[in-house]
Design an enzyme around this catalytic site. Structure first.
Site, PDB file in Angstrom:
ATOM      1  CG  HIS A  19      -3.285  -2.875   2.969  1.00 32.88           C
ATOM      2  ND1 HIS A  19      -3.944  -2.431   4.611  1.00 32.88           N
ATOM      3  CD2 HIS A  19      -4.406  -2.088   1.723  1.00 32.88           C
ATOM      4  CE1 HIS A  19      -5.132  -2.586   3.911  1.00 32.88           C
ATOM      5  NE2 HIS A  19      -5.579  -1.936   2.648  1.00 32.88           N
ATOM      6  CD  GLU A  20      -3.205  -1.592  -2.019  1.00 29.79           C
ATOM      7  OE1 GLU A  20      -4.590  -1.788  -2.418  1.00 29.79           O
ATOM      8  OE2 GLU A  20      -3.610  -0.010  -0.701  1.00 29.79           O
ATOM      9  CG  HIS A  23      -7.190  -5.477  -1.325  1.00 31.51           C
ATOM     10  ND1 HIS A  23      -7.889  -6.057  -0.464  1.00 31.51           N
ATOM     11  CD2 HIS A  23      -6.361  -4.202   0.007  1.00 31.51           C
ATOM     12  CE1 HIS A  23      -8.088  -4.702   0.627  1.00 31.51           C
ATOM     13  NE2 HIS A  23      -7.044  -3.615   0.446  1.00 31.51           N
TER      14      HIS A  23
END
Length: 418
Positions: A19-20, A23
């Site tokens: 997920h990170e 980003h």
């Protein structure tokens, strides 16, 4: 206990990292400086600085992670007037400050001690203060780093590399990338599961296998037989056949089957197992390569629909019992571990998609809330003021903290008290 803990850390860790990283990847493409990429919360136990200035850290509590983007939220470098610092100045002709140390945990060789009176790390890039009783002003390098009081070293954040300076589309893609990566991870997980299972369930009315010693085996049913009808009711799909068999309430069934190209009538009496009436047949599998790929997509779509439906019901009828935090995830990790590697990967896929969808909810602090602010900026053709955005973010943060505590408490009550 150990098995559950290891499963929890691996599953949750993989989901958070994926997920990170979404980003991180898109933020860099949008020209935003990522000051820190962290897995876990709390005190750091590992840190490494990449060539582009991003610090990669692992922190002691395995309950999340974050990407610290320059200029986002409360990401500000604050130095109090009169605060002692140490400066590393380049020895070339420009005499630029390349490192600023605010921590008493770190010592730098050949550093210049200073009591800071003023600084600007966003526009004019300077720091000034008292050095050995004399006021001095130093120019700061655009890519200088600052060692914060807890010992974390990050790059300073001039305006041109801050979140606010990125294009609207760059911001939207940066915020959407985390959930997108979770969806991709979920899809990959379910495709892997289908391959490990050897295929995907075939919805045709074809028997995959028959267990020896069961009513179906005794009645002469075998693999690859087609169940054409049950008690005269046509069964074109596997689901049709299962529904008719399980609703029999134990009464003898008249099956019309096609066996080796010939139709025949067979009588079978279901056996009750764990409250369900069964005859001992299993569904066939599609084992082709593209069947497996398609099956992974179908399972992902089903999970999307199921979780989306659950979230919509949660919004219309809120209940803490329908929510689960780290304690609930820990318990489910234990259950998945008992089921074996396929169950663990399925659990990872489900949890990843769940996290992605939850993060897209339009709540400040969550990715969906950030995207909503990006869309408002696109309509207004200018961003909200820093003050308004901070207030909105703070409201969202307070709401999420209160909700997190309430969910944690409810999970603990369900797990250890009730």
């Amino acid at each position: 206990m150990i098995e559950t803990l290891i499963t929890f850390i691996i599953v949750f860790g993989v989901i958070v990292v994926v997920h990170e990283y979404g980003h991180l990847w898109w933020a860099k493409r949008a020209g935003i400086l990522v000051r820190e990429f962290s897995v876990g919360m709390g005190p750091k136990i590992f840190a490494h600085q990449a060539k582009d200035g991003t610090f990669y850290t692992i922190r002691i509590l395995p309950i999340g992670g974050y990407v610290r983007m320059a200029g986002w939220g409360e990401d500000k470098t604050e130095i109090k007037k009169g605060q002692p610092a140490a400066l590393v100045v380049s020895t070339d002709s420009e005499n630029l400050v390349t490192r600023i140390n605010l921590s008493d945990r770190v010592e730098l060789d050949n550093a210049v001690p200073i009591l800071v009176t003023d600084y600007d790390f966003e526009q004019d890039l300077y720091i000034e203060g008292e050095v050995f009783g004399e006021m001095k002003r130093f120019a700061v390098d655009h890519d200088a780093t600052i060692i914060e009081e807890d010992g974390t070293e990050v790059r300073i954040a001039p305006l041109d590399v801050q979140y606010q300076s990125a294009s609207i589309m760059g911001k939207i893609l940066t915020n959407f990338a985390g959930p997108l990566n979770n969806f991709i991870l979920g899809l990959i997980a379910f495709i892997v599961v289908v391959f490990m299972q050897g295929g995907v369930a075939n919805q045709a009315n074809i028997i995959g296998s028959v267990e020896k010693g069961t009513p179906a085996y005794s009645a002469g049913l075998r693999a690859n037989d087609k169940i054409m009808a049950v008690n005269g009711q046509k069964t074109a799909t596997w689901s049709d056949a299962v529904t008719e068999i399980q609703s029999s309430e134990g009464k003898t069934l008249d099956l019309t089957i096609e066996q080796a190209g010939t139709e025949k009538e067979v009588k079978v009496t279901p056996k009750k197992v764990d409250g369900t009436y069964l005859i001992g047949i299993r569904q066939s599998l599609k084992t082709g390569f593209w069947d497996k790929i398609t099956g992974g997509f179908e399972q992902t779509a089903y999970m999307f629909t199921a979780i989306g439906r659950a979230l919509s019901q949660l919004i219309s009828r809120p209940s803490l019992n329908d929510l689960g935090g780290p304690v609930a995830i820990y318990q489910m990790s234990g259950q998945a571990a008992k089921g074996g590697i396929i169950t663990v990967i399925s659990f990872l896929g489900m949890l990843s998609i769940n996290l992605g969808l939850v993060n897209l909810m339009p709540i400040p602090v969550l990715d969906g809330g950030k995207i909503l602010l990006n869309l408002i900026e696109a309509v207004r053709r200018k961003p909200l003021s820093q003050e308004k955005e901070s207030i909105i973010t703070m409201i969202g943060a307070v709401f999420m903290i209160v909700l997190f505590i309430a969910v944690m408490w409810n999970d603990i009550m369900r797990a250890f008290i009730r």
